[in-house]
Design an enzyme around this catalytic site. Structure first.
Site, PDB file in Angstrom:
ATOM      1  N   ASN A 152      24.977 -16.195  28.058  1.00 23.24           N
ATOM      2  CA  ASN A 152      26.150 -16.228  27.183  1.00 23.24           C
ATOM      3  C   ASN A 152      27.440 -15.826  27.880  1.00 23.24           C
ATOM      4  OD1 ASN A 152      24.428 -13.781  27.057  1.00 23.24           O
ATOM      5  ND2 ASN A 152      26.148 -12.933  25.930  1.00 23.24           N
ATOM      6  N   CYS A 326      28.816  -7.770  22.154  1.00 23.04           N
ATOM      7  CA  CYS A 326      27.916  -6.661  21.789  1.00 23.04           C
ATOM      8  C   CYS A 326      28.125  -5.450  22.673  1.00 23.04           C
ATOM      9  CB  CYS A 326      26.469  -7.096  21.878  1.00 23.04           C
ATOM     10  SG  CYS A 326      26.210  -8.763  21.330  1.00 23.04           S
TER      11      CYS A 326
HETATM   12  N1  PMP Z   1      20.878 -13.102  22.961  1.00 16.51           N
HETATM   13  C1  PMP Z   1      22.000 -13.674  23.391  1.00 16.51           C
HETATM   14  C2  PMP Z   1      21.950 -14.556  24.595  1.00 16.51           C
HETATM   15  C3  PMP Z   1      23.213 -13.468  22.721  1.00 16.51           C
HETATM   16  O1  PMP Z   1      24.352 -14.031  23.161  1.00 16.51           O
HETATM   17  C4  PMP Z   1      23.220 -12.641  21.568  1.00 16.51           C
HETATM   18  C5  PMP Z   1      24.516 -12.378  20.835  1.00 16.51           C
HETATM   19  N2  PMP Z   1      25.024 -13.515  20.197  1.00 16.51           N
HETATM   20  C6  PMP Z   1      22.015 -12.071  21.151  1.00 16.51           C
HETATM   21  C7  PMP Z   1      20.861 -12.314  21.873  1.00 16.51           C
HETATM   22  C8  PMP Z   1      21.933 -11.154  19.944  1.00 16.51           C
HETATM   23  O2  PMP Z   1      22.292 -11.826  18.800  1.00 16.51           O
HETATM   24  P1  PMP Z   1      22.485 -11.028  17.411  1.00 16.51           P
HETATM   25  O3  PMP Z   1      23.522  -9.982  17.681  1.00 16.51           O
HETATM   26  O4  PMP Z   1      22.939 -12.081  16.479  1.00 16.51           O
HETATM   27  O5  PMP Z   1      21.201 -10.436  17.024  1.00 16.51           O
END
Ligand code: PMP
Length: 390
Positions: A152, A326
């Site tokens: 990401n 995050c």
């Molecule tokens: N894995 C990846 C590659 C992410 O980019 C993300 C955040 N979008 C997550 C896991 C965790 O997603 P979430 O915060 O929606 O649980």
């Protein structure tokens, strides 16, 4: 000034067709799928239909291979802890690429505290997992190895088929976090040799609050959320009908629209990369070719990523990111950029653009002008910027 939203990896608006489909479930679809009366049965039907759509989206063997969760974080936790704890008798080694999302790395670190050995598989300067180191690190004791489909923060797409072969030569299960990749590139769990795959609803233009874990037929996991026994006992708790229905429809729409939308975004992405690369000491992060079609990521010397985000937002109403939303609260240097072999002082000026449905070719001049002016302005103020080093 009209907003230009360029942070689709952090959050996406719900697709209008998903909203149209799922809204009635928010208004009146209040049934509990576990209830045996007709209102409950209706809710159960909605969940099962969505399960079928997700299975079809990734070519799962059958709908029952899909377990709904609250999001990608929960699916990653279930995959990793569930596989590691359930198969402890075989071994206590687990592995993950060094650039995994924190929702993969942190559950693994927790397992480490209770006696598991965690092997972190290095990547090259573009973010591709080292096949050589992977084959050295996976042993018969390794019960779960996790490599994301695409990253990401830097957009690099991993050679998942090849990695799967290496993992399965000695190790047990191969888990893939496809949160960033799903909806952008086609995923076929059977062809790719994937045992466990994580999906997120919102990253498919579905509602927040739903995710899914694909579990290959026959694989048994330890539950991480015991309770009333929903979702095959793996993930108890009353289902979020609206989010699940929306996620199913989002997967169906993604399957139908992906090819056309991907080609459109690729053209915008390529032009943006070409333009931003003209800025002095601007370096593309991630792989130049094996990258997500909507992903543009750069680092600029002498400045701070958080200042780029604020300047672009307040000065131009353009929303970008420094990397992972995050971990932005910690202000720690990105573990992903450090894993590429960059020095601490090199990872701070990072800017990530993730394109989506609202972005158009017409926005390119506005975006490039804003980026160029922002970088120039911040560098004038920066004691760290050393000027043209070419
Ligand atoms: N894995 C990846 C590659 C992410 O980019 C993300 C955040 N979008 C997550 C896991 C965790 O997603 P979430 O915060 O929606 O649980």
């Amino acid at each position: 000034m009209e907003a230009i939203y360029l942070d689709h990896a952090s959050a996406m608006p719900i697709h209008p067709k998903v909203w149209e489909f799922a809204e009635p479930f928010l208004r009146k679809g209040f049934g509990n799928p576990s209830s045996t009366h007709s209102v409950g049965s209706e809710a159960k039907k909605v969940v099962e239909e969505a399960r079928g759509k997700i299975a079809d989206f990734i070519n799962a063997e059958e709908a029952q291979c899909i377990v709904f969760t609250s999001g990608a974080t929960e699916a990653n936790n279930l995959a990793i802890k569930g596989a590691a704890v359930r198969n402890m008798a075989q071994g206590k080694e687990i592995g993950a690429s060094a650039i995994e999302h924190m929702s993969v790395l942190n559950p693994m670190k927790e397992l480490q505290k209770s006696g598991f050995q965690l092997n972190r598989i290095p990547v090259d300067a573009t973010g591709i997992v080292s096949a050589e180191r992977l084959s050295e690190m996976v042993s018969q004791e390794t019960t779960v190895t996790s490599v994301m489909y695409a990253n990401n923060e830097i957009g690099t797409v991993e050679p998942i088929g090849e990695i799967s072969e290496i993992v399965h030569q000695r190790g047990l299960y191969f888990h893939v976090d496809a949160t960033a990749a799903a909806g952008r590139i086609p995923i076929d769990v059977q062809k790719d040799g994937i045992d466990l795959l994580t999906l997120s609803s919102n990253d498919l233009y579905g509602p927040q609050g739903a995710g899914a874990l694909y579990i290959k037929k026959g694989i048994k996991l330890q539950t991480v959320l015991p309770g009333g026994g929903q979702e095959r006992g793996l993930r108890s708790g009353t289902e979020n009908i609206f989010a699940i229905a929306g996620m199913g429809q989002a997967a169906r729409i993604a399957k139908d629209e992906m090819e056309q939308e991907t080609n459109r975004l690729k053209t915008i992405r390529n032009k943006l990369i070409e333009e931003i690369q003209k800025i002095d000491q601007a370096y593309l992060t991630g792989h130049p070719a094996q990258r997500l079609p909507h992903h543009v990521s750069f680092r600029f010397s002498g400045i701070e990523g958080e200042s780029i985000v604020l300047n672009m937002d307040m000065g131009y109403n353009i929303q970008v990111s420094t990397g992972s939303a995050c971990s932005s609260k910690t202000l720690e240097p990105s573990h992903v950029l450090l894993a590429l072999g960059l020095k601490h002082e090199e990872v701070h000026g990072s800017m990530v653009i993730t394109l989506g449905r609202s972005n158009t070719m017409k926005q390119i001049p506005l975006i490039t002008k804003a980026v160029k002016e922002t970088i120039e302005r911040l560098r004038i103020l920066s004691p760290l910027y050393k000027g043209d080093q070419s």
